[in-house]
Design a protein around this motif. Sequence first.
Motif, mmCIF file in Angstrom:
data_model
loop_
_atom_site.group_PDB
_atom_site.id
_atom_site.type_symbol
_atom_site.label_atom_id
_atom_site.label_comp_id
_atom_site.label_asym_id
_atom_site.label_seq_id
_atom_site.Cartn_x
_atom_site.Cartn_y
_atom_site.Cartn_z
ATOM 1 N N ALA A 292 14.930 -12.130 -2.521
ATOM 2 C CA ALA A 292 15.186 -13.541 -2.227
ATOM 3 C C ALA A 292 16.575 -13.725 -1.637
ATOM 4 N N HIS A 293 17.513 -12.886 -2.035
ATOM 5 C CA HIS A 293 18.897 -13.001 -1.560
ATOM 6 C C HIS A 293 19.262 -11.897 -0.566
ATOM 7 N N ASP A 294 18.514 -10.805 -0.600
ATOM 8 C CA ASP A 294 18.766 -9.690 0.311
ATOM 9 C C ASP A 294 17.425 -9.132 0.780
ATOM 10 N N PRO A 295 16.884 -9.650 1.890
ATOM 11 C CA PRO A 295 15.568 -9.204 2.356
ATOM 12 C C PRO A 295 15.454 -7.692 2.545
ATOM 13 N N THR A 296 16.563 -7.020 2.836
ATOM 14 C CA THR A 296 16.498 -5.574 3.041
ATOM 15 C C THR A 296 16.260 -4.818 1.733
ATOM 16 N N ALA A 297 16.371 -5.508 0.585
ATOM 17 C CA ALA A 297 16.121 -4.851 -0.702
ATOM 18 C C ALA A 297 14.634 -4.672 -0.974
ATOM 19 N N ARG A 298 13.794 -5.340 -0.211
ATOM 20 C CA ARG A 298 12.347 -5.242 -0.449
ATOM 21 C C ARG A 298 11.840 -3.826 -0.171
ATOM 22 N N PRO A 299 10.936 -3.326 -1.009
ATOM 23 C CA PRO A 299 10.411 -1.974 -0.793
ATOM 24 C C PRO A 299 9.582 -1.905 0.479
ATOM 25 N N THR A 300 9.633 -0.759 1.143
ATOM 26 C CA THR A 300 8.846 -0.558 2.356
ATOM 27 C C THR A 300 7.384 -0.349 1.992
ATOM 28 N N ALA A 301 6.532 -0.426 2.996
ATOM 29 C CA ALA A 301 5.107 -0.190 2.767
ATOM 30 C C ALA A 301 4.868 1.228 2.270
ATOM 31 N N ALA A 302 5.639 2.202 2.781
ATOM 32 C CA ALA A 302 5.475 3.593 2.347
ATOM 33 C C ALA A 302 5.841 3.740 0.871
ATOM 34 N N GLU A 303 6.903 3.044 0.406
ATOM 35 C CA GLU A 303 7.274 3.104 -1.004
ATOM 36 C C GLU A 303 6.174 2.525 -1.886
ATOM 37 N N TRP A 304 5.657 1.403 -1.493
ATOM 38 C CA TRP A 304 4.569 0.795 -2.250
ATOM 39 C C TRP A 304 3.372 1.749 -2.341
ATOM 40 N N ARG A 305 3.004 2.326 -1.211
ATOM 41 C CA ARG A 305 1.804 3.175 -1.183
ATOM 42 C C ARG A 305 1.973 4.386 -2.090
ATOM 43 N N GLU A 306 3.134 5.020 -2.022
ATOM 44 C CA GLU A 306 3.363 6.203 -2.849
ATOM 45 C C GLU A 306 3.268 5.853 -4.335
ATOM 46 N N THR A 307 3.839 4.714 -4.726
ATOM 47 C CA THR A 307 3.817 4.321 -6.130
ATOM 48 C C THR A 307 2.408 3.949 -6.583
ATOM 49 N N LEU A 308 1.683 3.241 -5.754
ATOM 50 C CA LEU A 308 0.318 2.844 -6.115
ATOM 51 C C LEU A 308 -0.600 4.041 -6.252
ATOM 52 N N LEU A 309 -0.498 4.978 -5.345
ATOM 53 C CA LEU A 309 -1.360 6.156 -5.408
ATOM 54 C C LEU A 309 -0.997 7.056 -6.583
ATOM 55 N N GLY A 310 0.209 6.893 -7.126
ATOM 56 C CA GLY A 310 0.622 7.703 -8.269
ATOM 57 C C GLY A 310 0.277 7.097 -9.614
ATOM 58 N N MET A 311 -0.348 5.910 -9.631
ATOM 59 C CA MET A 311 -0.707 5.274 -10.899
ATOM 60 C C MET A 311 -1.794 6.057 -11.623
ATOM 61 N N GLN A 312 -1.660 6.163 -12.943
ATOM 62 C CA GLN A 312 -2.674 6.774 -13.785
ATOM 63 C C GLN A 312 -3.434 5.673 -14.511
ATOM 64 N N LEU A 313 -4.743 5.655 -14.364
ATOM 65 C CA LEU A 313 -5.553 4.581 -14.934
ATOM 66 C C LEU A 313 -6.364 5.070 -16.111
ATOM 67 N N GLY A 314 -6.582 4.163 -17.054
ATOM 68 C CA GLY A 314 -7.422 4.442 -18.214
ATOM 69 C C GLY A 314 -8.403 3.311 -18.424
ATOM 70 N N THR A 315 -9.142 3.364 -19.534
ATOM 71 C CA THR A 315 -10.156 2.362 -19.852
ATOM 72 C C THR A 315 -9.994 1.931 -21.299
ATOM 73 N N CYS A 316 -10.059 0.624 -21.526
ATOM 74 C CA CYS A 316 -9.936 0.113 -22.888
ATOM 75 C C CYS A 316 -11.281 0.223 -23.608
ATOM 76 N N ALA A 317 -11.310 -0.173 -24.875
ATOM 77 C CA ALA A 317 -12.527 -0.056 -25.681
ATOM 78 C C ALA A 317 -13.671 -0.899 -25.130
ATOM 79 N N ARG A 318 -13.338 -1.966 -24.402
ATOM 80 C CA ARG A 318 -14.381 -2.826 -23.838
ATOM 81 C C ARG A 318 -14.765 -2.418 -22.416
#
Length: 549
Positions: A292-318
């Motif tokens: 909001a105060h420094d637009p250049t601080a926003r993560p790049t699309a490549a940073e977002w993609r790397e982090t999203l693809l590295g997520m580990q997912l599980g399943t709850c009891a339901r």
Amino acid sequence: MRLIRSDGSPVQLGAVLASAGEGAIHEVLGHPESVAKVFHADLKDLSGKLAKVQAMIASPPDGAVQSDGFVVLTWPTDLLSDGSRAVGYLMPRIDTSDAVEIHTVSNPSNRANPLPTAPAWTPNVTWSHLVNVAANLCLAVDIVHRVNAVIGDFQERNILVNDTTRVTLVDCDSMQFIDSTGRQYLCGVARPEFTAPELAGMDLARTARGKPSDLFALAVHIHLLLMAGNHPFLRGEWTGPGEQPDALTLAASGQWAGGPGSALRTHPLAPPASFLPHAVQQLCTRAFTDGAHDPTARPTAAEWRETLLGMQLGTCARGHQMPVEADPCPWCHIDDQRLARRSARASYSGRSTDQVVYQVSTPMPAYSSSAQPVLSYPAVPPTAPAPTGNRNLFIVLGVAAAAVLALVLVFLIPSNQKSDQETMTATSRGLDDSYTTSTARSTVTSTTRSTVRSTVAAPPPRVPAAPPPNAKPCGGPVPGIYSHSAAGSDLTSCPFAMSVRDAVNATGHPDPRMVNAYSPVTNKWYAVTCVVEAVLTCRGGNNAVVYVY
């Protein structure tokens, strides 16, 4: 229609596949991999548009079409002319038979209830699919940013998702582009809910955008995908002073739903940002708080993609999918909240539609003058017999005393009767038994007519909320939080107004900040933002204004 490519070879156009404000999309006979866009001859600044397209053709981004032929960007590939002047261009053809606009995937209601003519795969989308859609969207943005281009009008109608969760960006000729000579071709349009705060109030037809403005919109789209369709600046519980500010004001101050130090708290029916992996939370903070105060601080699309693809997912009891770090499951909490609200509404509905049985077992006491308190006076003490000579004097005094007493009784008894009548009137106006009893008991202690009237005066009649006088009512009443709708502008059709009303009712919330509504007139979905004015007022689509009440 027969046109000519830039190398002089002919192109035979076939049927019109789509038509819009700028031109028509034709199939190309003999070349199923391409389509042709032919601009309307009277298009404003046609020469500038063609110059921009020609510059884009000269700088194709690497990866616009993947190795298996999947189209990521409908980037212009060749200029078309009629033999004397340029009239349009060729671009890759996409398969729309299994593709939907991204809001159909990110919005749970749209996802679960596809239109009869729409692809039927969306109800089967899981949260892991949504994470993959977000990662593929990041790749598309990264490809655009490999050249000197900015998406600009980065809204949901320009993003298509197919049943393999792959993403295509369309309407590429509207993007901002700078050619090799430094000439700028700007993008003059934008949607407020996807517009970066640094662009607020600017004339976008004259203002060049930076790539960080795309990264703001990208973060909003990712938030919508991961957070059950909740916009970070539109839906939440405002805990600050006054009314909740609009989305652009919140974005400019870095206050987003559940963000650090934000007065906009997470909505009870939305997942909290804390359920996301820490790395994803950090990217959201950089995009919305720091950015909001420094637009250049926003993560790049490549940073977002790397982090999203590295997520580990599980399943709850339901059976809900979520990050393995999440505890408790946010989807279970939301399901429980919705169940509790439905039960409460059902209970309230039962009380409001069934008459209450209240058996009268004993008659009310009758009101009459005989029930009034008996006035008592102190006994007159016996006196010694008066002398005979004063007998006449005592007789006169006795008659006078009797006359005074009679006069007193004449004034007291009617006064009590009037007070009792007022008490009965008060009872008939709905006062409870305790009040009636206390009034009756106080009749002999200066209870006046004016006091009773001021106590039981009926409140002024409640004036129901209504849209502005110039609004056009649409359809009849329907069940739900809001039973009516009205069109607020000449550009708003009644079918769309009723669709917005139904979309608002479907949220189960009296003042949703944003809904997606289908227009039976254009056969398209539109996002509209809603605020409470005289009534709930929703704006969006093609300058539509809808009142629901």
